[in-house]
Motif scaffolding. Structure first.
Motif: not given
Length: 143
Positions: A7-13, A40, A44-45, A80, A141
């Motif tokens: 999970l890339d939390k900065k982009h929520d992806i 996740w 989510m994208n 998504s 994350p």
């Protein structure tokens, strides 16, 4: 295993990196793990980086199995948008087959050759975090 995700939390992806030899078994295993992983949130994208594939032995039967898993797990993907980025013709063709044969009303999938186009389609203004994670496969994350 050549498919890891986090999970890339900065982009929520959800970010997935595919490396090495890709087979029917690998793609089906990945789809199963992704659907079963409740770390996740549904809807989510996702961003799939398939530029690290060194061999491609995925058949139309494997794509069909992945598509059926996607139908079974539609509740996880509902609403998504997922991108697949690849620079290889064979991978592009097979992933386009997946894109075109699944139900676009549940979630959207689009295949791209260039990162910038994929990020634009997802509405992101900066690159996703493609750094490998110590425990990839279960979401960790970042950001």
């Amino acid at each position: 295993m050549p498919i890891d995700y986090w999970l890339d939390k900065k982009h929520d992806i959800v970010v997935t990196r595919v490396t090495g030899l890709m087979t029917d078994e690998e793609i089906v295993s990945y789809m199963s793990r992704l659907i079963e992983d409740t770390s996740w949130p549904s809807g989510m994208n996702g961003y799939v980086d398939a530029r690290g594939i060194s061999g491609f032995e995925v058949t139309s039967a494997g794509i069909e199995k992945a598509r059926k898993l996607g139908v079974t797990g539609e509740h996880r993907f509902s609403g998504s948008r997922w991108v697949i980025v690849t620079d290889q013709d064979a991978v592009f063709g097979m992933t386009r087959m997946y894109e075109l044969t699944r139900n676009p009303e549940t979630y959207q999938v689009c295949v791209f050759r260039h990162d910038e186009d994929a990020l634009d389609w997802l509405g992101l203004d900066s690159p996703v975090d493609l750094a490998p994670r110590p425990q990839a496969g279960r979401l960790e994350p970042t950001g």
